[in-house]
Design an enzyme around this catalytic site. Structure first.
Site, short mmCIF file in Angstrom:
data_model
loop_
_atom_site.label_atom_id
_atom_site.label_comp_id
_atom_site.label_asym_id
_atom_site.label_seq_id
_atom_site.Cartn_x
_atom_site.Cartn_y
_atom_site.Cartn_z
N GLU A 43 0.70 -1.64 0.36
CA GLU A 43 0.24 0.50 -0.18
C GLU A 43 0.74 1.22 -0.05
O GLU A 43 2.27 0.61 0.75
CB GLU A 43 -0.81 -0.63 1.33
CG GLU A 43 -0.37 0.10 2.35
CD GLU A 43 -1.28 -0.67 3.87
OE1 GLU A 43 -2.55 -0.94 3.71
OE2 GLU A 43 -1.27 0.78 4.64
N GLN A 54 -5.22 5.88 -0.96
CA GLN A 54 -4.29 4.94 -0.80
C GLN A 54 -4.85 3.92 -2.08
O GLN A 54 -5.44 3.24 -2.37
CB GLN A 54 -5.41 3.54 0.27
CG GLN A 54 -3.73 2.52 0.21
CD GLN A 54 -5.07 1.73 1.88
OE1 GLN A 54 -6.03 0.91 1.38
NE2 GLN A 54 -4.65 1.50 3.09
N HIS A 78 -11.89 -0.04 -1.87
CA HIS A 78 -12.98 0.20 -0.32
C HIS A 78 -12.82 1.60 0.68
O HIS A 78 -11.73 2.29 -0.57
CB HIS A 78 -11.81 -0.93 0.84
CG HIS A 78 -11.26 -0.26 1.24
ND1 HIS A 78 -9.83 -1.48 0.62
CD2 HIS A 78 -10.94 -0.11 1.74
CE1 HIS A 78 -8.89 -1.11 1.59
NE2 HIS A 78 -9.19 -0.25 2.52
N GLU A 128 -13.28 -0.49 5.55
CA GLU A 128 -12.91 -0.64 6.58
C GLU A 128 -12.79 0.45 7.94
O GLU A 128 -13.03 1.06 7.18
CB GLU A 128 -11.15 -0.69 5.92
CG GLU A 128 -10.03 -0.35 6.65
CD GLU A 128 -8.79 -0.67 6.10
OE1 GLU A 128 -8.77 0.01 4.85
OE2 GLU A 128 -7.51 -1.16 7.14
CO CO Z 1 -7.47 0.37 3.74
#
Ligand code: CO
Length: 137
Positions: A43, A54, A78, A128
């Site tokens: 990431e 991200q 997400h 998340e």
């Molecule tokens: Co994340």
């Protein structure tokens, strides 16, 4: 319950190419880059205002992100919401009948505690939940 959008995560097939694109086109720079081995992801965090974009890339062929890319291609993966007490947030969601992927907080990137909420319980969006290390009791 939710403090803010901590990051928006985008699945990318080629991390270096994506980082170059975000620098050249959007003027965003990477402030943090990390491989999270047990999640099979790399990431990169790009600060944007009070939040981050991200970029999420797979570390190998048989990982959740590589399967996502094969199925859906690049794009939104997400959204991460920041909470101040992840354990109690998960309990509250379970009491509301929400399907969780992680029933207990676990260690994610940047030393944060994280847990994922199943998209089937959330109108198709993978969420998340994230608790910063400084907020940990
Ligand atoms: Co994340």
């Amino acid at each position: 319950m939710l403090d803010k959008i901590e990051h928006v995560a985008l699945a990318v097939a080629d991390m270096d190419a994506a980082i170059s694109h975000y620098r050249a086109v959007w003027g965003l720079e990477v402030s943090h880059r990390e491989v999270v081995e047990d999640q099979g992801v790399e990431e990169a965090m790009l600060p944007l205002g009070d939040s981050f974009l991200q970029l999420l890339g797979p570390t190998g062929p048989d990982t959740t992100v590589s399967r996502f890319l094969a199925r859906r291609g690049e794009g939104l993966h997400h959204i991460a919401y920041e909470v101040d007490d992840l354990g109690s947030t998960l309990e509250e969601l379970e009491s509301k009948g929400v399907k969780l992927i992680d029933h207990q907080p676990r260690l994610g990137g940047r030393g944060h505690l994280v847990a994922f909420v199943h998209p089937s319980s959330n109108h198709g969006l993978l969420v998340e939940l994230i608790q910063r290390p400084s907020a940990r009791a």
